[in-house]
Scaffold this active site. Structure first.
Site, PDB file in Angstrom:
ATOM      1  N   LYS A  82       0.855  -1.185   0.000  1.00 10.41           N
ATOM      2  CA  LYS A  82       0.000   0.000   0.000  1.00 10.41           C
ATOM      3  C   LYS A  82       0.894   1.238   0.000  1.00 10.41           C
ATOM      4  CE  LYS A  82      -4.315   1.058   2.470  1.00 10.41           C
ATOM      5  NZ  LYS A  82      -5.002   0.807   3.747  1.00 10.41           N
TER       6      LYS A  82
HETATM    7  O1  G3P Z   1      -8.750   1.806   4.656  1.00  9.85           O
HETATM    8  C1  G3P Z   1      -8.647   3.136   5.072  1.00  9.85           C
HETATM    9  C2  G3P Z   1      -9.490   3.345   6.257  1.00  9.85           C
HETATM   10  O2  G3P Z   1      -8.975   2.634   7.312  1.00  9.85           O
HETATM   11  C3  G3P Z   1      -9.682   4.737   6.690  1.00  9.85           C
HETATM   12  O3  G3P Z   1     -10.843   4.713   7.457  1.00  9.85           O
HETATM   13  O4  G3P Z   1     -12.439   5.519   9.127  1.00  9.85           O
HETATM   14  O5  G3P Z   1      -9.973   6.008   9.369  1.00  9.85           O
HETATM   15  O6  G3P Z   1     -11.317   7.149   7.615  1.00  9.85           O
HETATM   16  P1  G3P Z   1     -11.154   5.919   8.451  1.00  9.85           P
END
Ligand code: G3P
Length: 217
Positions: free
Chosen positions: A83
């Site tokens: 990634k």
């Molecule tokens: O895969 C990316 C994700 O983990 C981000 O999620 O909820 O931290 O915006 P969030």
């Protein structure tokens, strides 16, 4: 649509994996921090039972260092997707690592043009962050739709991996739009099974069954 689990919590991944719900896993530095585990060890453990793509994120900022980190992460298991962030150096890294036969997930995507250029760099997955766009009053789902249109217009093979999923509705909307993959936290995947009328109906069935005085076993 494929389901990836967005966590580095091995027990949570195992529970969903045993139900056949896990097509892959995504992690990031924040999720590694939350797990309290060493990135190499926990990623290796996840890859010991998850056969689909497992994303492990580089943390360097220059292409040369990202490439070196990516190669080290990719050596953990054949199903690692390296990634990388959607920066110019991340795109350089994407081009080099996909050229070496590795899967690359380009993350932190917030615009259709970013998704377009990641596809040009040969990304295996593009990760648009829906929830974080919604957080600033932009429409994350519109972005998924725009990317779907662009990729279909030109037959790009990069898979749309909808990320920053915060709700069961996000999953449904991504499925309607045609995202290839959603990566969601375990609690959101479990919430897909919930409905208030299911709970209410079951409660009534239990009350009526008790009144019959019967047993099945
Ligand atoms: O895969 C990316 C994700 O983990 C981000 O999620 O909820 O931290 O915006 P969030």
């Amino acid at each position: 649509m494929k389901f990836f689990v967005d966590t580095a919590d091995v027990d949570a991944i195992r529970e969903l994996h045993d139900l056949g719900m896990v097509d892959g896993v995504t992690t990031n530095p924040s999720l590694i921090l939350k797990s309290g585990r060493d990135i190499i060890e926990v990623t290796k453990e996840i890859c010991s039972f998850v056969k689909g793509p497992v994303s492990a994120e580089v943390v360097a900022l220059t292409a040369d260092e990202m490439i070196a980190e990516g190669r080290k992460l990719a050596a953990i298991a054949p199903n690692i997707a390296v990634k990388v962030p959607l920066t110019w150096d991340g795109l350089k890294t994407c081009k080099v690592l996909t050229g070496e036969g590795f899967m690359v997930n380009v993350t932190l995507c917030f615009s259709a043009n970013q998704a377009l250029i990641a596809a040009k760099a040969g990304a295996t997955f593009i990760s648009p962050f829906i929830g974080r766009l919604d957080d600033i009053n932009l429409d994350g789902l519109d972005l998924i739709g725009d990317i779907r249109t662009i990729y279909d217009n030109y037959d790009f093979q990069t898979q749309i991996l909808a990320a920053s999923i915060r709700s069961a509705n996000h999953v449904k909307d991504c499925a309607m739009i045609g995202a290839d993959v959603v990566t969601a936290p375990p609690n959101v995947i479990k919430a897909l099974a919930s409905h208030v009328l299911t709970d209410k109906g079951l409660e009534q069935f239990m009350k009526d069954w008790a009144k019959t005085g019967q047993k099945i076993l």
